[in-house]
Scaffold this motif. Structure first.
Motif, PDB file in Angstrom:
ATOM      1  N   ALA A 285       0.897  -1.054  -0.075  1.00 13.60           N
ATOM      2  CA  ALA A 285      -0.002  -0.169   0.043  1.00 13.60           C
ATOM      3  C   ALA A 285       0.868   1.034  -0.124  1.00 13.60           C
ATOM      4  CB  ALA A 285      -0.891   0.052   1.123  1.00 13.60           C
ATOM      5  N   LEU A 286       0.740   2.298  -0.873  1.00 12.79           N
ATOM      6  CA  LEU A 286       1.588   3.260  -1.159  1.00 12.79           C
ATOM      7  C   LEU A 286       0.890   4.756  -1.134  1.00 12.79           C
ATOM      8  CD1 LEU A 286       5.005   3.143  -2.935  1.00 12.79           C
ATOM      9  CD2 LEU A 286       3.214   4.745  -3.820  1.00 12.79           C
ATOM     10  N   GLU A 287       1.430   5.863  -0.847  1.00 10.88           N
ATOM     11  CA  GLU A 287       1.086   7.008  -1.297  1.00 10.88           C
ATOM     12  C   GLU A 287       2.595   7.631  -1.531  1.00 10.88           C
ATOM     13  OE1 GLU A 287      -2.173   9.126  -0.780  1.00 10.88           O
ATOM     14  OE2 GLU A 287      -2.502   7.129  -1.612  1.00 10.88           O
ATOM     15  N   SER A 288       2.147   8.336  -2.855  1.00 11.94           N
ATOM     16  CA  SER A 288       3.621   9.154  -3.224  1.00 11.94           C
ATOM     17  C   SER A 288       3.186  10.669  -2.974  1.00 11.94           C
ATOM     18  CB  SER A 288       3.539   9.303  -4.944  1.00 11.94           C
ATOM     19  OG  SER A 288       4.550  10.318  -4.953  1.00 11.94           O
ATOM     20  N   LEU A 289       4.194  11.404  -2.270  1.00  9.33           N
ATOM     21  CA  LEU A 289       4.283  12.798  -1.774  1.00  9.33           C
ATOM     22  C   LEU A 289       4.425  13.763  -3.254  1.00  9.33           C
ATOM     23  CD1 LEU A 289       6.206  12.865   1.383  1.00  9.33           C
ATOM     24  CD2 LEU A 289       3.769  13.003   1.192  1.00  9.33           C
ATOM     25  N   GLY A 290       4.615  13.135  -4.236  1.00  9.67           N
ATOM     26  CA  GLY A 290       5.171  13.848  -5.462  1.00  9.67           C
ATOM     27  C   GLY A 290       6.447  13.890  -5.734  1.00  9.67           C
ATOM     28  N   SER A 291       7.133  14.486  -6.540  1.00 11.29           N
ATOM     29  CA  SER A 291       8.577  14.559  -6.690  1.00 11.29           C
ATOM     30  C   SER A 291       9.314  14.897  -5.408  1.00 11.29           C
ATOM     31  CB  SER A 291       8.807  15.488  -8.063  1.00 11.29           C
ATOM     32  OG  SER A 291      10.257  15.700  -7.870  1.00 11.29           O
ATOM     33  N   ALA A 292      10.518  14.455  -5.443  1.00 10.89           N
ATOM     34  CA  ALA A 292      11.260  14.915  -4.291  1.00 10.89           C
ATOM     35  C   ALA A 292      11.764  16.257  -4.089  1.00 10.89           C
ATOM     36  CB  ALA A 292      12.593  14.035  -4.143  1.00 10.89           C
ATOM     37  N   PHE A 293      11.431  16.960  -5.497  1.00  8.21           N
ATOM     38  CA  PHE A 293      11.913  18.213  -5.742  1.00  8.21           C
ATOM     39  C   PHE A 293      10.872  19.386  -5.921  1.00  8.21           C
ATOM     40  CE2 PHE A 293      14.976  15.195  -7.944  1.00  8.21           C
ATOM     41  CZ  PHE A 293      15.850  15.499  -7.226  1.00  8.21           C
ATOM     42  N   ASP A 294       9.508  18.528  -5.532  1.00  8.22           N
ATOM     43  CA  ASP A 294       8.536  19.641  -5.476  1.00  8.22           C
ATOM     44  C   ASP A 294       7.618  19.779  -4.146  1.00  8.22           C
ATOM     45  OD1 ASP A 294       6.119  21.093  -6.180  1.00  8.22           O
ATOM     46  OD2 ASP A 294       5.514  19.547  -7.807  1.00  8.22           O
ATOM     47  N   GLN A 295       8.312  20.780  -3.461  1.00  8.78           N
ATOM     48  CA  GLN A 295       7.799  20.902  -2.120  1.00  8.78           C
ATOM     49  C   GLN A 295       6.515  21.294  -1.841  1.00  8.78           C
ATOM     50  OE1 GLN A 295      10.647  23.631  -0.418  1.00  8.78           O
ATOM     51  NE2 GLN A 295      11.700  21.857   0.531  1.00  8.78           N
ATOM     52  N   ALA A 296       5.952  22.170  -2.651  1.00  6.12           N
ATOM     53  CA  ALA A 296       4.418  22.553  -2.965  1.00  6.12           C
ATOM     54  C   ALA A 296       3.734  21.273  -3.125  1.00  6.12           C
ATOM     55  CB  ALA A 296       4.235  23.604  -4.118  1.00  6.12           C
ATOM     56  N   GLU A 297       3.953  20.652  -3.900  1.00  2.00           N
ATOM     57  CA  GLU A 297       3.205  19.060  -4.245  1.00  2.00           C
ATOM     58  C   GLU A 297       3.174  18.463  -2.837  1.00  2.00           C
ATOM     59  OE1 GLU A 297       1.009  18.969  -6.387  1.00  2.00           O
ATOM     60  OE2 GLU A 297       0.568  16.697  -6.148  1.00  2.00           O
ATOM     61  N   GLN A 298       4.284  18.314  -2.308  1.00  2.00           N
ATOM     62  CA  GLN A 298       4.610  17.571  -1.131  1.00  2.00           C
ATOM     63  C   GLN A 298       3.466  18.155   0.140  1.00  2.00           C
ATOM     64  OE1 GLN A 298       8.659  17.456  -0.067  1.00  2.00           O
ATOM     65  NE2 GLN A 298       9.194  16.850  -2.106  1.00  2.00           N
TER      66      GLN A 298
END
Ligand code: AMP
Ligand code: MG
Length: 352
Positions: A285-298
């Protein structure tokens, strides 16, 4: 007590205006409404009505000593509720309001004790969301609103999240779409010198430092408080944002953190990671925070990721974590609090 909770949505401007008027009417009448803001959804009531504010604590199951933030619709409302407003507050307001910044100022007596948890200061914010600004203006009272989640759960970033936590407990929920920022406001205490960061949030610390210069960082921002230690923002001392399964946060170099998680993950474990590392955790089971380089998306995704696992039966959750630059400080703080500050540093583990 349960009640019918109205869910306000609209297809055209006329319906939107009706929803805003009805929500404002509920607030004026002493009721509770879930309101959209750019940070997270709030659970709002007339902040000058002690009885109404009491119901917020009941609906959330929130400890009474944890004060609420007053939401205003114009900078000149500051003087209605605050005493001795320093010049710095106006500078910050000019630069960052409306926006994800809460200022702690000395309160006037018109603000009831229940709203401030008995403190002689009050948290004030001018939120950046047109619907809620219209509701505040129409109601013509400041709206006291904590995050709309049940106390202890991850904050709500959609109206559906609010419905999940508050259905039957409040009069209405206004659907203003998903939150643009996704983490709560940054809180800065302006009653002390130098100003003190009480909670990292949607406005990066670096932006504040450009205006304020030196800022002290409250100890509750970066670590678990020990017995007897006090947090300047009472809310920072509570276990928070926590999914049902235990969370472990792994900091340090992202590649090393991902490798560490893969080596220690139970077959029934869930993972929160950056996009770049998703393929390493197939079958979990996995949730992505978005790219490691995109803090706004995180920031936009972090609460949704934490909430997701409550609909699964994972036995544990492992989370990758951004470093503390920019919005990373707020995202890391939410993850670490969800983990009860159970944090492993992948760089140190490698050296050990
Ligand atoms: P929430 O509304 O859920 O984002 O929680 C509001 C946060 O603001 C909590 O952490 C409170 O402890 C903090 N807060 C509100 N008013 C004050 C105040 N007067 N002094 C210090 N912290 C405050
Ligand atoms: Mg909250």
């Amino acid at each position: 007590m349960t009640m019918g909770t109205r869910f306000f949505q609209w297809k055209n401007d006329a319906q939107k205006n009706d929803a805003i008027s009805e929500a404002a009417q509920i607030i004026r009448a002493g009721g509770l409404v879930g309101i959209p803001t750019e940070t997270v959804y709030g659970l709002g009531a007339n902040g000058l009505n002690g009885e109404a504010v009491k119901h917020i604590f009941e609906a959330k199951g929130r400890p009474q000593d944890n004060p609420l933030i007053l939401h205003i619709a114009s900078v000149d409302w500051l003087e209605r509720y605050c005493e001795d407003v320093p010049e710095l507050a106006y500078l910050l307001a000019e630069k960052f309001w409306p926006g994800p910044l809460t200022m702690i100022l000395r309160r006037k007596n018109i603000v009831p004790d229940v709203t401030t948890g008995g403190l002689n200061t009050v948290g004030i914010r001018f939120p950046d969301h047109s619907i809620t600004l219209e509701i505040i203006s129409k109601a013509d009272v400041p709206i006291a609103a904590p995050s709309a989640n049940t106390s202890g759960r991850p904050s709500c970033t959609t109206a559906a999240d609010v419905l999940e936590d508050m259905n039957g407990k409040i009069e209405g929920i206004v659907d203003g779409g998903p939150c643009r920022v996704g983490v709560e406001s940054t809180i800065i205490d302006l009653t002390v010198t130098p100003p003190r960061l009480l909670r990292p949030g949607g406005l990066p610390l670096e932006s504040l430092q450009e205006i304020c210069g030196d800022i002290e960082i409250d100890q509750a921002v970066t670590r678990q408080l020990k017995d007897g230690e006090t947090a300047k923002a009472p809310g920072m001392k509570y276990r928070h944002y926590a999914p049902k399964a235990p969370v472990t946060v792994v900091t340090g170099d992202a590649q090393k953190a991902a490798a560490y998680i893969r080596a220690h993950l139970a077959p029934t474990g869930g993972v929160i990671c950056f996009d770049e590392f998703v393929p390493m955790f197939e079958g979990h089971a996995l949730e992505s925070l978005g790219s490691a380089f995109d803090q706004a998306e995180q920031a936009r995704r972090v609460f949704d990721a934490l909430r997701f696992f409550d609909s699964t039966d994972v036995s544990e959750i492992w989370a990758q974590c951004p470093d503390s630059a920019g919005l990373g400080l707020a995202v890391a703080n939410r993850l670490k609090k969800a983990a009860g500050f159970h944090v492993i540093d992948a760089d140190e583990e490698e050296r050990a």
